[in-house]
Design a protein around this motif. Structure first.
Motif, PDB file in Angstrom:
ATOM      1  N   GLY A 527      20.007 -64.512 -36.848  1.00 55.84           N
ATOM      2  CA  GLY A 527      20.611 -63.744 -37.925  1.00 55.84           C
ATOM      3  C   GLY A 527      20.026 -62.352 -38.026  1.00 55.84           C
ATOM      4  N   MET A 528      18.710 -62.243 -37.815  1.00 58.60           N
ATOM      5  CA  MET A 528      18.064 -60.930 -37.839  1.00 58.60           C
ATOM      6  C   MET A 528      18.578 -60.038 -36.713  1.00 58.60           C
ATOM      7  SD  MET A 528      14.150 -62.198 -38.553  1.00 58.60           S
ATOM      8  CE  MET A 528      13.794 -63.407 -39.838  1.00 58.60           C
ATOM      9  N   ILE A 529      18.708 -60.630 -35.501  1.00 61.37           N
ATOM     10  CA  ILE A 529      19.217 -59.859 -34.360  1.00 61.37           C
ATOM     11  C   ILE A 529      20.654 -59.423 -34.611  1.00 61.37           C
ATOM     12  CG2 ILE A 529      19.803 -59.973 -31.904  1.00 61.37           C
ATOM     13  CD1 ILE A 529      17.498 -61.967 -31.566  1.00 61.37           C
ATOM     14  N   GLY A 530      21.468 -60.357 -35.134  1.00 59.97           N
ATOM     15  CA  GLY A 530      22.868 -60.042 -35.385  1.00 59.97           C
ATOM     16  C   GLY A 530      23.045 -58.931 -36.404  1.00 59.97           C
ATOM     17  N   LYS A 531      22.230 -58.975 -37.449  1.00 58.42           N
ATOM     18  CA  LYS A 531      22.329 -57.935 -38.469  1.00 58.42           C
ATOM     19  C   LYS A 531      21.871 -56.581 -37.932  1.00 58.42           C
ATOM     20  CE  LYS A 531      21.860 -61.160 -42.315  1.00 58.42           C
ATOM     21  NZ  LYS A 531      20.995 -61.678 -43.406  1.00 58.42           N
ATOM     22  N   ALA A 532      20.858 -56.599 -37.048  1.00 57.61           N
ATOM     23  CA  ALA A 532      20.403 -55.345 -36.445  1.00 57.61           C
ATOM     24  C   ALA A 532      21.485 -54.751 -35.548  1.00 57.61           C
ATOM     25  CB  ALA A 532      19.119 -55.581 -35.663  1.00 57.61           C
ATOM     26  N   LEU A 533      22.130 -55.624 -34.756  1.00 61.61           N
ATOM     27  CA  LEU A 533      23.200 -55.146 -33.879  1.00 61.61           C
ATOM     28  C   LEU A 533      24.450 -54.783 -34.667  1.00 61.61           C
ATOM     29  CD1 LEU A 533      22.903 -57.670 -30.893  1.00 61.61           C
ATOM     30  CD2 LEU A 533      22.184 -55.279 -30.948  1.00 61.61           C
ATOM     31  N   GLY A 534      24.598 -55.374 -35.839  1.00 66.48           N
ATOM     32  CA  GLY A 534      25.774 -55.093 -36.650  1.00 66.48           C
ATOM     33  C   GLY A 534      25.925 -53.628 -36.988  1.00 66.48           C
ATOM     34  N   VAL A 535      24.821 -52.916 -37.078  1.00 63.46           N
ATOM     35  CA  VAL A 535      24.885 -51.480 -37.343  1.00 63.46           C
ATOM     36  C   VAL A 535      25.608 -50.758 -36.213  1.00 63.46           C
ATOM     37  CG1 VAL A 535      23.514 -49.404 -37.729  1.00 63.46           C
ATOM     38  CG2 VAL A 535      22.757 -51.596 -38.683  1.00 63.46           C
ATOM     39  N   ILE A 536      25.369 -51.242 -34.971  1.00 59.56           N
ATOM     40  CA  ILE A 536      25.986 -50.620 -33.801  1.00 59.56           C
ATOM     41  C   ILE A 536      27.450 -51.004 -33.682  1.00 59.56           C
ATOM     42  CG2 ILE A 536      25.900 -50.446 -31.285  1.00 59.56           C
ATOM     43  CD1 ILE A 536      22.898 -51.040 -31.456  1.00 59.56           C
ATOM     44  N   PHE A 537      27.749 -52.296 -33.958  1.00 59.78           N
ATOM     45  CA  PHE A 537      29.084 -52.807 -33.691  1.00 59.78           C
ATOM     46  C   PHE A 537      30.012 -52.803 -34.909  1.00 59.78           C
ATOM     47  CE2 PHE A 537      26.569 -54.968 -30.305  1.00 59.78           C
ATOM     48  CZ  PHE A 537      27.227 -54.416 -29.222  1.00 59.78           C
ATOM     49  N   ALA A 538      29.496 -52.469 -36.065  1.00 61.02           N
ATOM     50  CA  ALA A 538      30.353 -52.430 -37.258  1.00 61.02           C
ATOM     51  C   ALA A 538      31.533 -51.473 -37.116  1.00 61.02           C
ATOM     52  CB  ALA A 538      29.512 -52.069 -38.483  1.00 61.02           C
ATOM     53  N   PRO A 539      31.374 -50.284 -36.504  1.00 61.95           N
ATOM     54  CA  PRO A 539      32.526 -49.381 -36.367  1.00 61.95           C
ATOM     55  C   PRO A 539      33.674 -49.943 -35.545  1.00 61.95           C
ATOM     56  CG  PRO A 539      30.470 -48.184 -36.046  1.00 61.95           C
ATOM     57  CD  PRO A 539      30.124 -49.633 -36.077  1.00 61.95           C
ATOM     58  N   ILE A 540      33.414 -50.973 -34.740  1.00 58.62           N
ATOM     59  CA  ILE A 540      34.510 -51.554 -33.948  1.00 58.62           C
ATOM     60  C   ILE A 540      34.923 -52.911 -34.509  1.00 58.62           C
ATOM     61  CG2 ILE A 540      33.892 -50.307 -31.856  1.00 58.62           C
ATOM     62  CD1 ILE A 540      32.544 -52.775 -30.783  1.00 58.62           C
ATOM     63  N   GLY A 541      34.464 -53.236 -35.716  1.00 60.77           N
ATOM     64  CA  GLY A 541      34.958 -54.413 -36.416  1.00 60.77           C
ATOM     65  C   GLY A 541      34.248 -55.712 -36.132  1.00 60.77           C
ATOM     66  N   PHE A 542      33.115 -55.686 -35.447  1.00 69.26           N
ATOM     67  CA  PHE A 542      32.407 -56.920 -35.118  1.00 69.26           C
ATOM     68  C   PHE A 542      31.488 -57.313 -36.278  1.00 69.26           C
ATOM     69  CE2 PHE A 542      32.456 -56.283 -30.200  1.00 69.26           C
ATOM     70  CZ  PHE A 542      33.848 -56.267 -30.237  1.00 69.26           C
ATOM     71  N   ASN A 543      31.541 -58.588 -36.678  1.00 66.81           N
ATOM     72  CA  ASN A 543      30.612 -59.082 -37.689  1.00 66.81           C
ATOM     73  C   ASN A 543      29.310 -59.538 -37.025  1.00 66.81           C
ATOM     74  OD1 ASN A 543      31.179 -61.588 -36.533  1.00 66.81           O
ATOM     75  ND2 ASN A 543      32.712 -62.095 -38.089  1.00 66.81           N
ATOM     76  N   TRP A 544      28.372 -60.033 -37.830  1.00 64.04           N
ATOM     77  CA  TRP A 544      27.069 -60.370 -37.261  1.00 64.04           C
ATOM     78  C   TRP A 544      27.139 -61.598 -36.362  1.00 64.04           C
ATOM     79  CZ3 TRP A 544      24.744 -65.052 -38.502  1.00 64.04           C
ATOM     80  CH2 TRP A 544      25.247 -65.741 -39.611  1.00 64.04           C
ATOM     81  N   GLN A 545      28.099 -62.517 -36.611  1.00 61.71           N
ATOM     82  CA  GLN A 545      28.250 -63.674 -35.718  1.00 61.71           C
ATOM     83  C   GLN A 545      28.675 -63.238 -34.317  1.00 61.71           C
ATOM     84  OE1 GLN A 545      29.637 -63.527 -38.817  1.00 61.71           O
ATOM     85  NE2 GLN A 545      29.529 -65.522 -39.866  1.00 61.71           N
ATOM     86  N   ILE A 546      29.627 -62.314 -34.235  1.00 61.34           N
ATOM     87  CA  ILE A 546      30.061 -61.798 -32.929  1.00 61.34           C
ATOM     88  C   ILE A 546      28.909 -61.066 -32.255  1.00 61.34           C
ATOM     89  CG2 ILE A 546      31.652 -60.228 -31.765  1.00 61.34           C
ATOM     90  CD1 ILE A 546      33.655 -60.731 -34.005  1.00 61.34           C
ATOM     91  N   SER A 547      28.163 -60.296 -33.014  1.00 63.00           N
ATOM     92  CA  SER A 547      27.040 -59.544 -32.442  1.00 63.00           C
ATOM     93  C   SER A 547      26.017 -60.478 -31.813  1.00 63.00           C
ATOM     94  CB  SER A 547      26.381 -58.688 -33.531  1.00 63.00           C
ATOM     95  OG  SER A 547      27.301 -57.770 -34.085  1.00 63.00           O
ATOM     96  N   ILE A 548      25.768 -61.623 -32.459  1.00 60.63           N
ATOM     97  CA  ILE A 548      24.848 -62.604 -31.879  1.00 60.63           C
ATOM     98  C   ILE A 548      25.406 -63.144 -30.567  1.00 60.63           C
ATOM     99  CG2 ILE A 548      23.851 -64.907 -32.199  1.00 60.63           C
ATOM    100  CD1 ILE A 548      23.656 -64.311 -35.161  1.00 60.63           C
ATOM    101  N   ALA A 549      26.702 -63.474 -30.540  1.00 58.35           N
ATOM    102  CA  ALA A 549      27.309 -64.083 -29.354  1.00 58.35           C
ATOM    103  C   ALA A 549      27.323 -63.137 -28.156  1.00 58.35           C
ATOM    104  CB  ALA A 549      28.731 -64.537 -29.667  1.00 58.35           C
ATOM    105  N   LEU A 550      27.344 -61.828 -28.390  1.00 63.47           N
ATOM    106  CA  LEU A 550      27.374 -60.873 -27.291  1.00 63.47           C
ATOM    107  C   LEU A 550      26.082 -60.883 -26.488  1.00 63.47           C
ATOM    108  CD1 LEU A 550      29.068 -57.735 -28.927  1.00 63.47           C
ATOM    109  CD2 LEU A 550      30.109 -59.457 -27.440  1.00 63.47           C
TER     110      LEU A 550
END
Length: 651
Positions: A527-550
């Motif tokens: 969850g921590m990793i996903g939220k950190a990546l969420g800052v990068i991927f939020a402009p393209i519509g990815f939530n934190w679950q998708i960010s973790i899966a990437l």
């Protein structure tokens, strides 16, 4: 010339090389002799590295058999021919030269195949000629005098039909036993079972003196062909009267307009079949995975072990395994087209089109292989003789829609695209076809840019031997499909399994603090990793679950689906854990996010194993790093545009 005696031990067996032109059935003969399971293809360059197996002679002595890459000449013009030349000549580092040679030729195309045989004969090694595809030759009316051909060449000649377990109604009538007997007679000095060395090669007859240097120095091809014609005139008097091709079929298949329409239709029907035929087996696998999860829950007390098994392994691995039927169907059609002789014609047909973006038609086969997996596609570029053409093909191969994307495509299409018909076609199949087309068009655009910037090179016209049309061999298709299933299951059982366990650990620990109200995964490392990546991927519509899966998706693309299954199983509450992944994401994602993720995976940076293969093939870290960088930039840009456009249209 004399040959040293090699005692036969388990550590060092006499080595026999299978050498022949592409398309002569050499790999099928290797399978027949050794029992090995290797893909049999119908175009040059499928065997990009030597393969090795073992067989026994009639007297019980054992041999090591090497299947060398297809070559037209011992004067190498491609990377494949260089490998064969170096192995046969004993120039390959760390590998001794073969003790004997079995030259494999296509009996229907002796005019082409015998040139290499003459070069091999000039080496003075013990040799046997395997006259393969004799069933086809007889059916076409070729009159081959085996004894005369043997006399002309000065070596034993054996008829074989490598793709059949029987021939002419006789058990083992494929020529295997006769070939092994001829090898025993030619390669061993005495027919004893003492397992001692090879027969010294016979003295080179005077008639061969004129071609003694062919194997080491470029010779006049016309002079070599004169010798071939003389041999054919003596041993195959009607060789020039028998046609190898059906010109009426080729007039349609290779027509500049009708041929392209036919190719587009074939590819379109394949993509439709991937969805239409796979429904029943996919449903059975889904039910089986659900039953396994329920069984574990009913028989194991709640706790970390149950969570690992149900939420980590079963949810993750099962989420990928369900797409095996679609992958098998895709490979079935690719293997069938290879075996039929259609793919080389498609390469010729597309040569002019691909030339406009700076690629040779020879790149079609590696790029088509990349639809299955980019790794064999990149390795198949060894057949492209020009280094810049080869490099450009390597750099765009990942843009072909490989089978690892299918699980994610199928998940998103099934969740967000209605399962309905438009005319005679399924809307989901149309969407998948559009994604494949987008990958192809993107690859062509990138190739156009590459060839006009750092990979400049003049257009090289395609020269490729066309095999005759053949009815696909069911045994070869079955072997090829089984090999693909094994590879996929090995990935599920190793890479994907390990990553799912790691992801479960990251998703479980540390546990939520006392009084926490949100899902437990939000407080974990994942969850921590996903939220950190969420800052990068939020402009393209990815939530934190998708960010973790990437993140695990970089190890293998198909892992992303399993990762989503694991993340959502762990983040769900109450009865939501039993909800299937597709309906769950359909409820929690916007359609703009779904289309953005589809766009991301059209261009997504390759899995780590593909980048490693690029490094090996180019012998430099420069190109895999450049590949990862440009693919990431394209993926992010495409997802950003897609997300914003769909968002604007749906709000």
């Amino acid at each position: 010339m004399s040959a040293a005696v090699h005692p036969v031990t388990s550590a060092a067996l006499p080595r026999i090389a299978l050498v022949g032109n592409p398309n002569c059935g050499k790999t099928a003969l290797f399978n027949l002799l050794t029992g090995a399971r290797q893909k049999v293809a119908n175009y040059a360059g499928v065997t990009v590295e030597r393969k090795e197996g073992h067989t026994r002679l009639p007297d019980g002595r054992e041999l090591t058999v090497m299947d060398l890459p297809g070559a037209y000449s011992l004067n190498p013009a491609t990377a494949d021919e260089t490998i064969t030349h170096d192995v046969v000549m004993g120039l390959r580092s760390g590998e001794s030269r073969p003790d004997g040679i079995i030259a494999v030729v296509d009996a229907t195309n002796l005019r082409m195949n015998l040139r290499l045989v003459l070069q091999l004969r000039a080496l003075g090694r013990p040799m046997v000629l395997a006259l393969n595809m004799m069933d086809v030759a007889r059916a076409r009316g070729l009159q081959i005098d085996i004894q005369q051909l043997s006399a002309e060449l000065g070596m034993p000649v054996v008829e074989t039909v490598a793709v059949q377990s029987t021939w002419g109604g006789k058990k083992h009538g494929n020529g295997r036993e006769a070939l092994l007997q001829a090898a025993q007679d030619a390669f061993y000095a005495v027919p004893q079972a003492d397992h001692e060395g090879f027969r010294p090669p016979a003295q080179t007859p005077p008639a061969q003196a004129a071609i003694k240097n062919i194997a080491t120095e470029p010779q006049d091809a016309a002079a070599l062909q004169v010798q071939v014609r003389a041999i054919l005139a003596a041993a195959v008097p009607n060789a020039g009267q028998v046609k190898r091709f059906n010109h009426r079929i080729d007039a349609i298949v290779m027509h500049p307009v009708y041929g392209l329409l036919l190719l587009a239709t074939v590819l379109f029907l394949i993509f439709q079949a991937v969805f239409a035929w796979a429904n029943l087996p996919m449903d059975l696998i889904k039910d089986g995975v659900a039953a396994v999860g329920t069984l574990i829950q009913n028989n194991l007390a709640p706790g970390l072990l149950q969570s690992l098994l149900v939420d980590g392994i079963v949810a993750g691995v099962g989420g990928v395994l369900v797409f095996l039927p679609q992958i098998v169907i895709l490979f079935f059609f690719i293997l069938m087209l290879e075996d039929s002789g259609y793919l080389p014609r498609a390469a010729f047909l597309l040569d002019n089109v691909m030339g406009k973006v700076g690629l040779s038609g020879r790149a079609f086969i590696p790029l088509l292989s990349s639809f299955a997996c980019a790794i064999p596609g990149i390795m198949a570029t060894r057949t492209i003789p020009h280094s810049r053409d080869r490099l450009a093909t390597i750099m765009i191969a990942p843009l072909m829609t490989c089978s690892a994307r299918l699980p994610l495509y199928a998940l998103l299409i099934g969740a967000f695209i209605p399962d309905r018909d438009i005319g005679f076609f399924n809307l989901q199949g149309l969407t998948l076809f559009a994604l494949y087309v987008l990958g192809i068009l993107s690859a062509m655009a990138v190739a156009w840019v590459f060839k006009r910037t750092w990979a400049k090179n003049s257009y090289q016209p395609l020269m490729l031997e066309l095999p005759p049309y053949r009815v696909p061999n069911l045994r070869n298709l079955a072997q090829g499909l089984w090999q693909r299933v094994q590879i996929f299951m090995q990935r599920v059982g190793t890479i994907i399994f390990a990553l799912m366990v790691v992801l479960w650990f990251l998703s479980t620990f540390p546990g939520p603090p006392d009084g926490a109200t949100g899902p437990a995964i939000q407080y974990s490392f994942a969850g921590m990793i996903g939220k950190a990546l969420g800052v990068i991927f939020a402009p393209i519509g990815f939530n934190w679950q998708i960010s973790i899966a990437l993140v695990p998706g970089m190890a293998a693309r198909e892992v992303a689906v399993g990762a989503l299954g694991t993340v959502y199983a762990l983040s769900a509450t109450g009865d939501d854990t039993a909800v299937a992944l597709a309906p769950l994401i359909a409820q929690s994602w916007s359609i703009a996010t779904a289309y953005s993720l589809l766009a991301w995976y059209v261009f997504a940076p390759q899995c780590i194993s593909t980048l490693a293969v690029v490094k090996r093939e180019t012998n430099s870290w420069r190109y895999p790093l450049l590949m990862a960088a440009y693919l990431f930039a394209l993926a992010y840009a495409a997802s950003f545009v897609t997300y914003r456009v769909v968002l604007a249209l749906t709000t």
